[in-house]
Design a protein around this motif. Structure first.
Motif, PDB file in Angstrom:
ATOM      1  N   PHE A   1       0.997  -1.111  -0.140  1.00  0.00           N
ATOM      2  CA  PHE A   1       0.032   0.046   0.010  1.00  0.00           C
ATOM      3  C   PHE A   1       0.876   1.169   0.039  1.00  0.00           C
ATOM      4  CE2 PHE A   1      -2.415   3.289   2.050  1.00  0.00           C
ATOM      5  CZ  PHE A   1      -3.729   3.394   1.362  1.00  0.00           C
ATOM      6  N   ALA A   2       2.080   1.252   0.796  1.00  0.00           N
ATOM      7  CA  ALA A   2       2.932   2.210   0.881  1.00  0.00           C
ATOM      8  C   ALA A   2       3.509   2.799  -0.488  1.00  0.00           C
ATOM      9  CB  ALA A   2       4.009   1.954   1.747  1.00  0.00           C
ATOM     10  N   ALA A   3       3.649   1.581  -1.374  1.00  0.00           N
ATOM     11  CA  ALA A   3       4.096   1.808  -2.853  1.00  0.00           C
ATOM     12  C   ALA A   3       3.193   2.279  -3.766  1.00  0.00           C
ATOM     13  CB  ALA A   3       4.876   0.438  -3.235  1.00  0.00           C
ATOM     14  N   LEU A   4       2.014   2.463  -3.529  1.00  0.00           N
ATOM     15  CA  LEU A   4       1.075   2.867  -4.280  1.00  0.00           C
ATOM     16  C   LEU A   4       1.389   4.488  -4.704  1.00  0.00           C
ATOM     17  CD1 LEU A   4      -2.369   1.382  -3.151  1.00  0.00           C
ATOM     18  CD2 LEU A   4      -0.983   0.674  -5.098  1.00  0.00           C
ATOM     19  N   ASP A   5       0.967   5.086  -5.699  1.00  0.00           N
ATOM     20  CA  ASP A   5       1.191   6.529  -6.155  1.00  0.00           C
ATOM     21  C   ASP A   5      -0.252   6.932  -6.458  1.00  0.00           C
ATOM     22  OD1 ASP A   5       0.589   5.001  -8.422  1.00  0.00           O
ATOM     23  OD2 ASP A   5       1.918   6.516  -9.906  1.00  0.00           O
ATOM     24  N   ARG A   6      -1.322   6.204  -6.531  1.00  0.00           N
ATOM     25  CA  ARG A   6      -2.627   6.456  -6.466  1.00  0.00           C
ATOM     26  C   ARG A   6      -3.372   5.480  -5.880  1.00  0.00           C
ATOM     27  NH1 ARG A   6      -5.535   4.095 -10.348  1.00  0.00           N
ATOM     28  NH2 ARG A   6      -4.487   2.892 -12.147  1.00  0.00           N
ATOM     29  N   LEU A   7      -4.827   5.565  -5.418  1.00  0.00           N
ATOM     30  CA  LEU A   7      -5.665   4.725  -5.011  1.00  0.00           C
ATOM     31  C   LEU A   7      -6.135   3.720  -6.458  1.00  0.00           C
ATOM     32  CD1 LEU A   7      -7.979   6.487  -2.450  1.00  0.00           C
ATOM     33  CD2 LEU A   7      -5.824   5.352  -1.988  1.00  0.00           C
ATOM     34  N   GLN A   8      -5.966   2.314  -6.007  1.00  0.00           N
ATOM     35  CA  GLN A   8      -6.361   1.190  -7.291  1.00  0.00           C
ATOM     36  C   GLN A   8      -7.547   0.779  -6.986  1.00  0.00           C
ATOM     37  OE1 GLN A   8      -2.916  -0.759  -8.635  1.00  0.00           O
ATOM     38  NE2 GLN A   8      -1.647   0.863  -8.589  1.00  0.00           N
ATOM     39  N   PHE A   9      -8.155   0.327  -8.006  1.00  0.00           N
ATOM     40  CA  PHE A   9      -9.667  -0.652  -7.792  1.00  0.00           C
ATOM     41  C   PHE A   9      -9.217  -1.950  -7.595  1.00  0.00           C
ATOM     42  CE2 PHE A   9     -10.733   3.308  -9.947  1.00  0.00           C
ATOM     43  CZ  PHE A   9     -11.845   3.566  -9.225  1.00  0.00           C
ATOM     44  N   HIS A  10     -10.190  -2.496  -7.124  1.00  0.00           N
ATOM     45  CA  HIS A  10     -10.256  -4.038  -6.450  1.00  0.00           C
ATOM     46  C   HIS A  10      -9.888  -4.897  -7.724  1.00  0.00           C
ATOM     47  CE1 HIS A  10     -11.375  -7.724  -4.552  1.00  0.00           C
ATOM     48  NE2 HIS A  10     -11.814  -8.100  -5.708  1.00  0.00           N
ATOM     49  N   GLU A  11     -10.341  -4.616  -8.859  1.00  0.00           N
ATOM     50  CA  GLU A  11     -10.121  -5.426 -10.209  1.00  0.00           C
ATOM     51  C   GLU A  11      -8.451  -5.134 -10.773  1.00  0.00           C
ATOM     52  OE1 GLU A  11     -14.257  -5.602  -9.502  1.00  0.00           O
ATOM     53  OE2 GLU A  11     -12.846  -3.993  -9.650  1.00  0.00           O
ATOM     54  N   GLU A  12      -8.106  -4.133 -10.312  1.00  0.00           N
ATOM     55  CA  GLU A  12      -6.751  -3.741 -10.930  1.00  0.00           C
ATOM     56  C   GLU A  12      -5.722  -4.208  -9.792  1.00  0.00           C
ATOM     57  OE1 GLU A  12      -6.153   0.481 -12.236  1.00  0.00           O
ATOM     58  OE2 GLU A  12      -7.465   0.599 -10.713  1.00  0.00           O
ATOM     59  N   ILE A  13      -6.079  -4.460  -8.580  1.00  0.00           N
ATOM     60  CA  ILE A  13      -4.808  -4.792  -7.759  1.00  0.00           C
ATOM     61  C   ILE A  13      -5.364  -6.196  -7.057  1.00  0.00           C
ATOM     62  CG2 ILE A  13      -5.642  -3.860  -5.587  1.00  0.00           C
ATOM     63  CD1 ILE A  13      -3.042  -2.592  -5.227  1.00  0.00           C
ATOM     64  N   ARG A  14      -6.258  -6.830  -7.413  1.00  0.00           N
ATOM     65  CA  ARG A  14      -6.610  -8.237  -6.773  1.00  0.00           C
ATOM     66  C   ARG A  14      -5.733  -8.956  -6.649  1.00  0.00           C
ATOM     67  NH1 ARG A  14     -11.917  -9.986  -9.752  1.00  0.00           N
ATOM     68  NH2 ARG A  14     -10.464  -9.741 -11.436  1.00  0.00           N
ATOM     69  N   ASP A  15      -4.734  -9.143  -7.505  1.00  0.00           N
ATOM     70  CA  ASP A  15      -3.867 -10.205  -7.302  1.00  0.00           C
ATOM     71  C   ASP A  15      -2.721  -9.868  -6.170  1.00  0.00           C
ATOM     72  OD1 ASP A  15      -4.624 -11.525  -9.408  1.00  0.00           O
ATOM     73  OD2 ASP A  15      -3.159 -10.719 -10.830  1.00  0.00           O
ATOM     74  N   ALA A  16      -2.626  -8.920  -5.650  1.00  0.00           N
ATOM     75  CA  ALA A  16      -1.737  -8.326  -4.509  1.00  0.00           C
ATOM     76  C   ALA A  16      -2.776  -8.514  -3.261  1.00  0.00           C
ATOM     77  CB  ALA A  16      -1.464  -6.874  -4.789  1.00  0.00           C
ATOM     78  N   LEU A  17      -3.790  -8.710  -3.401  1.00  0.00           N
ATOM     79  CA  LEU A  17      -4.730  -8.850  -1.890  1.00  0.00           C
ATOM     80  C   LEU A  17      -4.718 -10.033  -1.232  1.00  0.00           C
ATOM     81  CD1 LEU A  17      -7.927  -7.362  -3.235  1.00  0.00           C
ATOM     82  CD2 LEU A  17      -6.366  -5.913  -2.021  1.00  0.00           C
ATOM     83  N   VAL A  18      -4.735  -9.844   0.053  1.00  0.00           N
ATOM     84  CA  VAL A  18      -4.690 -11.098   0.780  1.00  0.00           C
ATOM     85  C   VAL A  18      -6.103 -11.327   1.348  1.00  0.00           C
ATOM     86  CG1 VAL A  18      -3.686 -12.084   3.100  1.00  0.00           C
ATOM     87  CG2 VAL A  18      -2.495 -10.669   1.700  1.00  0.00           C
ATOM     88  N   VAL A  19      -6.666 -12.623   1.282  1.00  0.00           N
ATOM     89  CA  VAL A  19      -8.208 -12.707   1.396  1.00  0.00           C
ATOM     90  C   VAL A  19      -8.184 -13.786   2.594  1.00  0.00           C
ATOM     91  CG1 VAL A  19     -10.036 -13.762   0.431  1.00  0.00           C
ATOM     92  CG2 VAL A  19      -8.583 -12.444  -0.793  1.00  0.00           C
ATOM     93  N   TYR A  20      -9.352 -13.376   3.571  1.00  0.00           N
ATOM     94  CA  TYR A  20      -9.651 -14.158   4.499  1.00  0.00           C
ATOM     95  C   TYR A  20     -11.203 -14.441   4.447  1.00  0.00           C
ATOM     96  CZ  TYR A  20      -5.458 -12.268   6.403  1.00  0.00           C
ATOM     97  OH  TYR A  20      -3.901 -11.888   6.856  1.00  0.00           O
TER      98      TYR A  20
END
Length: 871
Positions: free
Chosen positions: A491-510
């Motif tokens: 999250f600290a490396a983002l330069d703008r807020l990204q949508f779920h579909e854009e960043i889905r592979d980087a998400l951790v799911v519970y």
């Protein structure tokens, strides 16, 4: 004590083995005791089981020549439950007569009993009498007291209504107005009556004596009593008319009075109350016609123009009591000349107030004796309040009813007509009886059907309430969707807020709360970032929030003492699906649970401007948003304010620095919603309905733990329960379009009785087996709103509408509609791509931000992606 009296007196009764003293007294001023209150000396009463036969909890005291109720001792082995006093000369039963009988269930009084003190009997005792007599009690609501000065404001016992006796005294029939003085009229006697007057000087001694003097003088219509404290010379002014009542405001000051009373008192006597305030008998209609058209039957309605000051008004219709004393027997009454052959039912009416109307049926009883023509109906009126009694020996009212009795013939023709009427009446009775039986059978069946239908509806309501209470509990216990978070270093490396579909592979799911709590125990820090969108399509067009959020995440890592890689960031833009609306709705429904499971809740609301509306966006605008309030409420309900922060340039600050700010943040359903602002296009479900179950579940948890960990939270919510969890809400819609100024608001159910139902369910679950709540029938709770059913109905309606349109236009070609086959296939492909399934990676090269489309069914922090830009 007779009904007309009320003075003090002593009566003794020494009969048989009993005996004792009784005192009937007039109470002091301000006393609540009745003049009928009876007090007995206990040493004059014989022991119960010495004068009566005591067997199996029954005391048989019949025909023992007792004048008093025997005394019982609660410490004795015999405990009386049933007491029979029939056949004894017990005329009065005073307070304390049944002391020592704690288990008494029923008592039988002798016919000679005239009065039962309301305080004598213990609560719940069944009362009966061994015979009829003249008493100051009533056994049925339709009865009337035999004492004309008994009022109906009685103390109710089981089977008995005791007389509310109000004794008359000097001047008690006048109406007084403290602090008032009549002006604009001249007194009958110049200078009024003073203590130095040669005649009637006693009227200057008190306001009541002044009123009594006015009552005695026929010419007097009003009076004013002036203490004239400065001259030490009280004055009674009598007037022949009623002047203007003037109240000196200063005279109402308690220090302005004399000896506890006002300096001036004015009033009117009974005759003025009768003439000007309608304190009299009112009989209607003016003319009752008895003819063949009316079957020689009519009705007279009797009522009082004003409620008497005390006692009752007795009216005897159609007869006079000439020279007979009050309460003379019925056989002493005789018909007035010229009214023979007319019957009245009932012939005697007793009225206690001006809200009751008595109906007297007038009919021809004997056609041979009746005199045809117009006659006046006499009314023999007697009353304890003299305003209702006209001067003269008979007390005939001025408002009389005329009866016009007409007949087509007399003699034998009248008798034949009478026989024919009797035969017709018998036939009608038979027909009515048969019709009544059929009607009763139909009514019984209808009542049974109604009862069955009502029971079915009650069962359905109960099932709905149970399902909603269970669903509310489940909403806050389990995730309704995947809990997707982004590691803090990414999250600290983002330069703008990204949508779920854009960043889905980087998400951790519970998948469950248990997994999140286990991760927290292992040393991770979960932070819920709550913010307000700064644009309709882009949550952060000027990159204001992303910088503040990265600083907030760094502050959380520092506060938790963990590296950025162990921080898990939940943010709506990347944690909630934006294309798949089904998954989006499930994630939105889980927002309160998501917020409550995180151990850090950080509000990001720097001062800035909304890109589309130019409105100021800051902490105040954030607190006005209903969904933001829901997130705050969810975290606070589970975790309190310890883990809730506001991100600023100085680091993390406590979110609720004052109780007022916290109370505002908890008012979820008083916040602003985009759906309400847009007027719920196409009848869309209001977001308040989506929020109802999660908020209900949170309240259920707080109520369950109100004596433990949630005590402080419950103390804050309980006084505001009706406001924070409203039963209804106003559903707003525009009449024509969102740009129209005409908005219609319709009350709709929101929580209904679900808050009470949750409390009942918690109390029932924690109750012992012998708790009364388990034996009582469950209350009939009103269900709350059901957003899911509403959405299903809307979806079915839209599907039926589309099916109808397809059938109506099936003969039209795509070209005639201006649509190419390629565009139809493209639309079908896109629809298929948006259905739930395995996640797909974007084919585009690099992080291309999709174009956004405004989403009115949630708040501005949850728009959806336009499917045209979807892979």
């Amino acid at each position: 004590a007779s009904g007309g009296g009320g003075g003090a007196g002593v009566a003794r009764a020494d009969q048989g083995g009993g005996g004792g003293d009784l005192v009937l007294f007039e109470p002091d001023a301000g006393s609540a005791e009745s003049p009928y209150a009876v007090f007995w000396m206990p040493d004059r009463r014989e022991p119960l089981c010495e004068v009566c036969e005591c067997v199996d909890s029954t005391a048989d005291c019949r025909d023992r020549d007792l004048a008093l109720v025997p005394a019982a001792d609660a410490s004795e082995s015999f405990s009386v439950k049933h007491l029979d006093l029939g056949g004894n000369p017990i005329h009065l039963v005073g307070a304390g007569s049944f002391d020592g009988m704690p288990e008494l269930e029923s008592v039988v009084f002798p016919a000679e009993t005239a009065h039962v003190d309301p305080r004598a009997l213990p609560e719940g005792v069944t009362v009966s009498f061994a015979g009829e007599g003249r008493r100051t009690w009533l056994a049925a609501p339709s009865d009337f007291f035999q004492d004309i000065c008994c009022g109906r404001e009685a103390v109710a016992l089981d089977g008995v209504a005791a007389c509310a006796y109000e004794a008359t005294s000097l001047g008690s029939s006048c109406v007084y107005e403290p602090h008032a003085q009549y002006v604009g009229v001249d007194p009958i006697q110049d200078g009024g009556i003073t203590r130095n007057s040669e005649f009637l000087a006693e009227a200057s001694e008190s306001a009541t004596k002044c009123g009594a003097m006015c009552e005695l003088i026929e010419e007097c219509r009003s009076f004013t009593y002036n203490t004239r404290v400065l001259f030490n010379d009280p004055q009674c002014l009598l007037y022949s008319e009623v002047g203007e009542s003037v109240v000196n405001a200063a005279s109402q000051n308690e220090n302005f009075g004399v000896g506890g009373g006002p300096r001036r008192t004015s009033g009117i006597p009974p005759r003025t109350r009768r003439d000007q305030e309608n304190a009299q008998l009112v009989a209607t209609p003016d003319l009752v016609e008895l003819s063949e058209a009316t079957d020689f039957t009519g009705t007279i309605e009797l009522r009082l123009g004003q409620t008497p000051l005390y006692g009752a008004v007795w009216i005897t219709v159609g007869t006079l009591l000439e020279g007979q004393p009050q309460g003379a027997p019925r056989d002493a009454q005789r018909p007035l000349a010229g009214l023979a052959g007319i019957s009245y039912s009932p012939s005697t009416v007793v009225l206690y107030d001006n809200e009751t109307t008595a109906r007297v049926t007038v009919s021809v009883a004997d056609f041979d004796d009746v005199i045809y023509g117009v006659r006046r109906v006499p009314f023999d009126v007697k009353a304890c309040d003299p305003a209702f009694v006209e001067t003269g020996p008979t007390g005939v009212r001025l408002n009389v009813v005329q009866i016009n009795v007409r007949s087509g013939g007399g003699g034998g023709g009248g008798r034949r007509a009478k026989r024919q009427r009797r035969q017709a009446i018998v036939a009608l009775i038979v027909i009515a009886a048969v019709a009544g039986i059929v009607l009763l059978a139909w009514a019984a069946a209808a009542v049974r059907r109604t009862a069955v239908k009502k029971r079915e509806l009650e069962v359905a309501r109960a099932v709905t309430v149970q399902e909603q209470v269970a669903a509310a509990h489940e909403r806050v216990q389990q995730f309704q969707a995947h809990f997707s978070v982004l590691p803090g270093d990414k999250f600290a490396a983002l330069d703008r807020l990204q949508f779920h579909e854009e960043i889905r592979d980087a998400l951790v799911v519970y998948d469950s709360r248990a997994q999140v709590l286990q991760e927290i125990d292992a040393g991770s820090a979960f932070v819920f970032l709550s913010h307000q969108w700064l644009g309709y399509e882009d949550p952060d067009p000027q990159r204001v929030h992303v910088a503040a959020m990265k600083q907030a995440v760094a502050n959380v890592a520092k506060d938790a003492g963990v590296p950025l890689g162990r921080v898990r960031v939940w943010l709506d833009i990347h944690s909630i699906p934006q294309i798949n609306q089904s998954e989006q709705k499930l994630a939105i429904a889980s927002l309160p649970t998501f917020a409550a499971v995180c151990n850090y809740f950080v509000v990001v609301a720097p001062n800035t401007i909304h890109a589309d509306t130019d409105d100021v966006c800051d902490s105040r605008s954030y607190r006005r948003r209903a969904w933001c309030r829901a997130e705050v409420m969810s975290c606070w309900a589970r975790n309190g304010t310890d883990g809730m922060y506001f991100s600023s340039n100085q680091g993390l600050q406590p979110l609720a620095p004052s109780e007022a700010v916290l109370t505002e943040a908890l008012d979820v359903f008083g916040g602003e919603l985009t759906c309400c602002r847009l007027g719920h296009p196409n009848g869309a479900v209001c977001d308040k309905e989506h929020l109802m179950l999660p908020m209900l579940g949170l309240y259920g948890e707080i109520y369950r733990d109100r004596h433990g960990v949630a005590r402080e939270a419950y103390e804050i919510l309980e006084p505001l329960r009706g406001k924070l969890f409203p039963k209804t809400f106003n559903y707003s819609q525009f009449v024509d379009s969102p740009i129209s100024a005409d908005r219609v608001e319709t009350p709709q159910t929101l929580f209904g009785d679900l808050v009470d139902a949750v409390e009942y369910a918690v109390d029932l679950a924690n109750a012992d087996d012998d708790d009364p709540i388990r034996r009582r029938r469950a209350p009939d709770f009103v269900p709350g709103t059901n957003a899911l059913q509403t959405e299903n109905r809307m979806l079915q309606h839209r599907m039926r509408s589309r099916s109808h349109r397809r059938q109506s236009h099936s003969l039209l070609s795509f070209h005639s509609m201006g649509v190419s086959a390629h565009s139809v296939n493209s639309e079908l492909t896109q629809t298929h791509a948006s259905t739930p399934g395995p996640p797909r990676k974007s084919r585009s090269k690099g992080p291309v931000r999709p174009s956004m489309m405004r989403m009115p069914t949630w708040r501005t922090s949850a728009p959806k992606l336009d499917s045209r830009h979807t892979a």
